[in-house]
Design an enzyme around this catalytic site. Structure first.
Site, PDB file in Angstrom:
ATOM      1  N   ILE A 558       0.744  -1.399   0.077  1.00 27.60           N
ATOM      2  CA  ILE A 558       0.043  -0.067   0.004  1.00 27.60           C
ATOM      3  C   ILE A 558       0.847   1.317  -0.074  1.00 27.60           C
ATOM      4  O   ILE A 558       0.303   2.286  -0.185  1.00 27.60           O
ATOM      5  CB  ILE A 558      -0.923  -0.051   1.161  1.00 27.60           C
ATOM      6  CG1 ILE A 558      -0.439  -0.215   2.592  1.00 27.60           C
ATOM      7  CG2 ILE A 558      -2.253  -1.044   0.892  1.00 27.60           C
ATOM      8  CD1 ILE A 558      -1.368  -0.046   3.633  1.00 27.60           C
ATOM      9  N   GLY A 559       2.116   1.136   0.249  1.00 29.65           N
ATOM     10  CA  GLY A 559       2.803   2.310   0.128  1.00 29.65           C
ATOM     11  C   GLY A 559       4.324   2.027   0.644  1.00 29.65           C
ATOM     12  O   GLY A 559       4.691   1.057   0.769  1.00 29.65           O
ATOM     13  N   ALA A 560       5.112   3.111   0.606  1.00 32.40           N
ATOM     14  CA  ALA A 560       6.502   3.004   0.891  1.00 32.40           C
ATOM     15  C   ALA A 560       6.784   3.792   2.237  1.00 32.40           C
ATOM     16  O   ALA A 560       6.226   4.802   2.489  1.00 32.40           O
ATOM     17  CB  ALA A 560       7.301   3.568  -0.146  1.00 32.40           C
ATOM     18  N   GLY A 564      10.913   0.496   4.591  1.00 28.59           N
ATOM     19  CA  GLY A 564      10.681  -0.580   3.678  1.00 28.59           C
ATOM     20  C   GLY A 564       9.111  -0.380   3.179  1.00 28.59           C
ATOM     21  O   GLY A 564       8.662   0.673   3.504  1.00 28.59           O
ATOM     22  N   GLU A 565       8.659  -1.592   2.603  1.00 24.87           N
ATOM     23  CA  GLU A 565       7.419  -1.481   1.941  1.00 24.87           C
ATOM     24  C   GLU A 565       6.391  -1.388   3.238  1.00 24.87           C
ATOM     25  O   GLU A 565       6.657  -2.171   4.224  1.00 24.87           O
ATOM     26  CB  GLU A 565       7.212  -2.677   1.184  1.00 24.87           C
ATOM     27  CG  GLU A 565       7.611  -2.009  -0.260  1.00 24.87           C
ATOM     28  CD  GLU A 565       8.033  -3.543  -1.032  1.00 24.87           C
ATOM     29  OE1 GLU A 565       8.285  -3.280  -2.194  1.00 24.87           O
ATOM     30  OE2 GLU A 565       7.974  -4.805  -0.449  1.00 24.87           O
ATOM     31  N   VAL A 566       5.350  -0.829   2.797  1.00 27.54           N
ATOM     32  CA  VAL A 566       4.123  -0.940   3.989  1.00 27.54           C
ATOM     33  C   VAL A 566       3.206  -1.735   3.081  1.00 27.54           C
ATOM     34  O   VAL A 566       2.614  -1.543   1.994  1.00 27.54           O
ATOM     35  CB  VAL A 566       3.375   0.448   4.324  1.00 27.54           C
ATOM     36  CG1 VAL A 566       2.305   0.194   5.245  1.00 27.54           C
ATOM     37  CG2 VAL A 566       4.472   1.223   4.770  1.00 27.54           C
ATOM     38  N   LYS A 584       3.957  -3.021   8.209  1.00 24.88           N
ATOM     39  CA  LYS A 584       5.511  -2.227   7.980  1.00 24.88           C
ATOM     40  C   LYS A 584       6.650  -3.378   7.818  1.00 24.88           C
ATOM     41  O   LYS A 584       6.688  -4.083   8.981  1.00 24.88           O
ATOM     42  CB  LYS A 584       5.598  -1.207   8.819  1.00 24.88           C
ATOM     43  CG  LYS A 584       4.805   0.142   8.778  1.00 24.88           C
ATOM     44  CD  LYS A 584       5.169   1.193   9.522  1.00 24.88           C
ATOM     45  CE  LYS A 584       4.429   2.503   9.436  1.00 24.88           C
ATOM     46  NZ  LYS A 584       4.879   3.487  10.101  1.00 24.88           N
ATOM     47  N   ASP A 677       5.790  15.472  15.454  1.00 26.78           N
ATOM     48  CA  ASP A 677       5.540  15.533  13.888  1.00 26.78           C
ATOM     49  C   ASP A 677       4.196  15.364  13.669  1.00 26.78           C
ATOM     50  O   ASP A 677       3.788  14.599  12.832  1.00 26.78           O
ATOM     51  CB  ASP A 677       6.494  14.284  13.418  1.00 26.78           C
ATOM     52  CG  ASP A 677       6.576  14.428  12.013  1.00 26.78           C
ATOM     53  OD1 ASP A 677       7.102  13.215  11.283  1.00 26.78           O
ATOM     54  OD2 ASP A 677       6.370  15.412  11.287  1.00 26.78           O
TER      55      ASP A 677
HETATM   56  O1  ACK Z   1      -1.444   7.737   1.889  1.00 29.96           O
HETATM   57  P1  ACK Z   1      -1.296   6.261   2.310  1.00 29.96           P
HETATM   58  O2  ACK Z   1      -2.451   5.386   1.478  1.00 29.96           O
HETATM   59  O3  ACK Z   1      -1.289   5.969   3.813  1.00 29.96           O
HETATM   60  O4  ACK Z   1       0.287   6.055   2.103  1.00 29.96           O
HETATM   61  C1  ACK Z   1       0.674   5.725   3.144  1.00 29.96           C
HETATM   62  C2  ACK Z   1       1.587   4.580   3.140  1.00 29.96           C
HETATM   63  O5  ACK Z   1       1.011   3.585   3.898  1.00 29.96           O
HETATM   64  C3  ACK Z   1       3.335   4.813   3.568  1.00 29.96           C
HETATM   65  O6  ACK Z   1       3.049   5.130   4.921  1.00 29.96           O
HETATM   66  C4  ACK Z   1      -0.105   3.756   4.269  1.00 29.96           C
HETATM   67  N1  ACK Z   1      -0.284   3.452   5.586  1.00 29.96           N
HETATM   68  C5  ACK Z   1       0.539   3.278   6.559  1.00 29.96           C
HETATM   69  N2  ACK Z   1       0.125   2.650   7.644  1.00 29.96           N
HETATM   70  C6  ACK Z   1      -1.168   2.421   7.267  1.00 29.96           C
HETATM   71  C7  ACK Z   1      -2.442   1.597   8.079  1.00 29.96           C
HETATM   72  N3  ACK Z   1      -2.368   1.348   9.294  1.00 29.96           N
HETATM   73  N4  ACK Z   1      -3.462   1.513   7.436  1.00 29.96           N
HETATM   74  C8  ACK Z   1      -3.584   2.028   6.068  1.00 29.96           C
HETATM   75  N5  ACK Z   1      -2.528   2.431   5.313  1.00 29.96           N
HETATM   76  C9  ACK Z   1      -1.477   2.774   5.987  1.00 29.96           C
HETATM   77  C10 ACK Z   1      -0.248   5.345   4.288  1.00 29.96           C
END
Ligand code: ACK
Length: 827
Positions: A558-560, A564-566, A584, A677
């Site tokens: 779902i993201g970086a 590392g990758e998320v 994460k 932050d």
């Molecule tokens: O804007 P986003 O979709 O929300 O992209 C970032 C990406 O991962 C990198 O941080 C998403 N993210 C982080 N933690 C979570 C979480 N607990 N549930 C859903 N998305 C998340 C974040």
């Protein structure tokens, strides 16, 4: 008519051609006729007449043109003569041509219709031309017999009109039938088949080969008209005869109606394997592995048979309806079940059975079970089911309740939890050894919720359901209601809560106050800096649960993240329902320091438990990659979410989001944790628009080594979100978090606009120093902008506290027209 052969013309091969000729060009008043015999139409309604003829050029005649003509007429007769057309030549011949004996042959075609009689005559009228009629061909067109798409179309005569189409319905060839509708074609006047509609297909048990339907061979079948060819029978089935429309299952194998024809025949599964039990008081968690043999099906389900072992070997008795199975007893899709509300100190025997879609059909297939014997432990008491109201005063309510149905031991005491209705984030707990007590210190004319639970040496039972009771009215009602905060200040010193009141208690009763889930009294629970641990791994495991990687499935990225990758995917912890989580990961090739930094966040997050703080589910450190597992937030980060949904929410919805963030921040500041932050990008949003504070990575680094933070990660200092004193001399406090919160308010009300737009960080620092502040976002209510401006007070002690912010936003939500005055929420 008298026919005068002028000369004998020849064709290209110098063969003589017989013609009918006339050439009385020098004589006056010519009217010469040539008639045909009666021509049979044979049913045609439109016929074609093709004429071949030569015609003399009048100009080329010696002695002048005279009465010479260069046309003749064609007529037809059914009942009387009707002129069809005047025919002229495309090419006429001269004396010279005659001499060369070269034919200048003209061809003209006319069509004739609609014809109504069985036949007709043709006639040609000459009015003084020099003509030789070489041939007259009369014909009609037909659409010939045709086999197309397994349908036969009979030889067809077209219609009488020039552009008419005659619709013809085809007949399906042997062993075929129409698919959806009868096949049709259209016969045009040109004798062509046009516009095919519908088609025939071979009936089941047959297949099309070279335009006809051939029977399926032994071992093959065709069950659907839509399929093209016969197919080989699927595994464990056979077709003993040619022309089969289905295959029958071998002995011991079965099919259900919903199985597709090309699916193999299947059989019931074998017994579940590796069954284990885990007893927790009067609950048992049963877990097993999928059977060795699923029978070839994917629809394996599990059923549980629960039996109580009767004392003194008197046999077994089925567990009654009071025993609960979570999620259910039969038709389980997961390989685990929680059995609750069993009797304490009792032996049980469980049979676990695997079934699939064909188990019902396989009557003679011996059921295969796996059995488990279990003994339950000491159990906590069952919930108190009845709570009654006794004498009620303006600030007190007397309560009484019945002992739980199943005390499962000696009741040591009861706990009474209560709070003012709809204020359940702040509640009070008092204890009593009796089954009655009077709760005092309540607000007049207010509704309170009460819940009671019992405790034995085995621990607490569950709380009773909620009981709602109201106090009597108070004479100074208006003053009380006017501002609960004033009352609070005078009577409840340690609790900085808007609208909170404290109950006066019997000294016998021990009392604890809870503030949004953590104990506030006698001491306030505080955040423990993981740095205080010598071994960082110990800190992680103190605050974060280790999760076995086999319980997690990574489904998508779902993201970086920084390390590392998320990713996201389901987490299936034994005995718990499956939940979606964010994962994460720490990318491969990390240093020990990076691993520590990565897990640091988990050590911090794991200490928090609040609906507006991202919840840590656990960590994976015993296998690689190392992971941090948190709850999954469907709408991702707040800044992106708002940009995507520009102008889509009401002010109340936006204030609701801000209220959530403020509540999370109040909790953090109460815990003594400074975020450093806080920004919309570090807030996550779930599918219910609940906002949760996340990203607990940066603060530690700044706290630990400000110099290092500025040199190695200087670029990451969030200047636009940071209070001037924190930028100038690293004075990070909850008050500097409040400044950042004001910026988040601005981001939210402007749907993710970048604070100070494209200004450089240096310009932002300078402008803020010179008292410049962000202007109110478009359509932002005055009261909210006021609050933002208060958060950006230069003097940090003048900024509101997070509990005041929550209080103000609550007021605004309750009454959107309220003009917010911070004083109303001051303590
Ligand atoms: O804007 P986003 O979709 O929300 O992209 C970032 C990406 O991962 C990198 O941080 C998403 N993210 C982080 N933690 C979570 C979480 N607990 N549930 C859903 N998305 C998340 C974040």
């Amino acid at each position: 008519m008298r026919i005068i052969p002028l000369s004998i013309p020849i064709d290209e091969d110098y063969a003589p051609i017989h013609t009918y000729q006339v050439c009385r060009v020098m004589e006056q008043n010519q009217n010469n006729w040539l008639h045909t015999n009666w021509i049979l139409t044979e049913g045609a309604q439109r016929v074609f007449i093709e004429l071949k003829f030569t015609l003399r050029d009048c100009n080329s005649l010696p002695g002048g043109v005279g009465t010479c003509k260069e046309t003749f007429n064609m007529a037809m007769k059914e009942s009387r003569y009707i002129k069809i057309d005047t025919i002229a030549a495309d090419e006429s011949f001269t004396e010279l041509d005659l001499g060369d004996r070269v034919m200048k042959l003209n061809t003209e075609v006319r069509d004739l219709g609609p014809l109504t009689h069985k036949g007709f005559y043709l006639a040609f009228q000459d009015l003084g031309a020099c003509i030789a009629l070489v041939s007259v061909r009369v014909f009609y067109k037909r659409c010939p017999f045709l086999v197309k798409s397994l349908a036969e179309f009979q030889d067809t005569i077209p219609g009488s009109e020039a552009s008419q189409l005659v619709e013809v319905v085809g007949r399906c060839v042997n062993n075929s039938l129409p698919l959806y509708e009868p096949p049709r074609m259209h016969c045009s006047t040109e004798g062509e088949w046009l516009v095919p509609i519908g088609k025939c297909v071979c009936q089941t048990g047959f297949e099309e080969i070279n335009g006809s339907c051939q029977v399926c061979k032994v071992g093959f079948y065709r069950s659907l008209l839509e399929s093209l060819a016969c197919s080989k029978c699927p595994p464990h089935s056979m077709a003993r005869q040619a022309g089969s429309t289905a295959c029958s299952c071998e002995d011991g194998y079965y099919k259900i109606d919903s199985d597709p024809p090309n699916m193999a025949c299947t059989r019931p599964p074998s017994a579940p394997r590796n069954a284990i039990s885990n007893v927790n008081e009067t609950s048992v968690f049963l877990e097993w592995s999928v059977p060795m043999e699923t029978g070839g099906r994917k629809d394996v389900r599990y059923n549980i048979l629960c039996r109580r072992v009767l004392p003194d070997g008197r046999g077994l008795e089925e567990c009654g309806p009071n025993v609960r199975f979570l999620p259910r007893r039969v038709g389980l899709t997961n390989t685990s079940v929680m059995v609750a509300d069993l009797q304490s100190h009792t032996n049980y025997s469980f049979l676990l059975e695997a079934v699939n879609g064909v188990s019902e059909l396989a009557k003679d297939h011996a059921k295969q079970y796996v059995s488990l014997n279990v003994t339950t432990n000491q159990a906590a008491p069952s919930p108190v089911s009845v709570v009654r109201k006794g004498l009620t005063g303006k600030s007190s309510i007397a309560l009484s309740w019945a002992e739980p149905d199943r005390p499962n031991g000696i009741i040591l005491e009861y706990e009474i939890k209560y709070f003012e209705k709809e204020q359940d984030s702040s509640y009070t707990i008092i204890k009593s050894k009796e089954t009655e007590m009077e709760v005092e210190g309540l607000k007049p004319s207010s509704v309170y919720i009460f819940q009671v639970r019992a405790r034995t040496s085995a621990g607490y039972g569950a709380f009773s359901r909620r009981f709602e009771f109201q106090t009597s009215p108070y004479c100074e009602y208006t003053r009380q209601r006017y501002c609960t905060l004033t009352v609070m200040r005078s009577c409840a010193p340690p609790f900085r809560r808007c609208g909170y009141s404290k109950a006066k208690q019997d000294p016998e009763e021990e009392k604890m106050h809870f503030h949004n889930g953590h104990i506030k009294f006698p001491g306030v629970r505080t955040y423990i800096d993981p740095l205080t641990y010598e071994d960082p791994n110990q800190a992680v495991h103190e605050f974060a649960q280790e999760i076995d990687v086999s319980f997690i499935s990574i489904e998508r990225i779902i993201g970086a993240g920084e390390f590392g990758e998320v990713c996201s995917g389901p987490l299936r912890l034994p005995g718990k329902r499956e939940i979606q989580v964010a994962i994460k990961t720490l990318k491969a090739g990390y240093t020990e320091q990076q691993r520590r930094d990565f897990l640091w966040e988990a050590s911090i997050m794991g200490q928090f438990n609040h609906p507006n703080i991202i919840r840590l589910e656990g960590v994976v450190t015993k296998s690689k990659p190392v992971m941090i597992i948190t709850e999954y937030m469907e709408n991702g980060s707040l800044d992106t979410f708002l940009k995507k949904n520009d102008a889509q929410f009401t002010v109340i919805q936006l204030v609701g989001m801000l209220r959530g963030i403020a509540s999370g921040m109040r909790y953090l500041s109460d815990m003594g944790y400074v975020h450093r932050d806080l920004a919309a990008r570090n807030i996550l949003v779930n599918s219910n628009l609940v906002c949760k504070v996340s990203d607990f990575g940066l603060s530690r680094v700044l706290e630990d080594d400000p110099e290092a933070a500025y040199t190695t990660r200087g670029g990451k200092i969030p200047i636009r979100w940071t209070a001037p004193e924190a930028i100038a001399y690293r004075k990070f406090t909850s008050a500097s978090d409040v400044w950042s919160y004001g910026i988040v308010m601005w981001e939210v009300m402007s749907y993710g606009e970048r604070p100070y737009w494209e200004m450089s960080n240096q310009d932002v620092i300078k402008a803020v120093e010179e008292s410049y502040r962000l202007p109110g976002p478009m359509d932002c209510p005055e009261a909210l902008y006021h609050l933002m401006m208060d958060c950006w007070q230069r003097e940090r002690s003048n900024r509101p506290k997070f509990d005041e912010i929550v209080c103000l936003l609550d007021k605004l939500i309750r009454n959107p027209r309220t003009h917010l005055l911070i004083n109303q929420c001051h303590i």
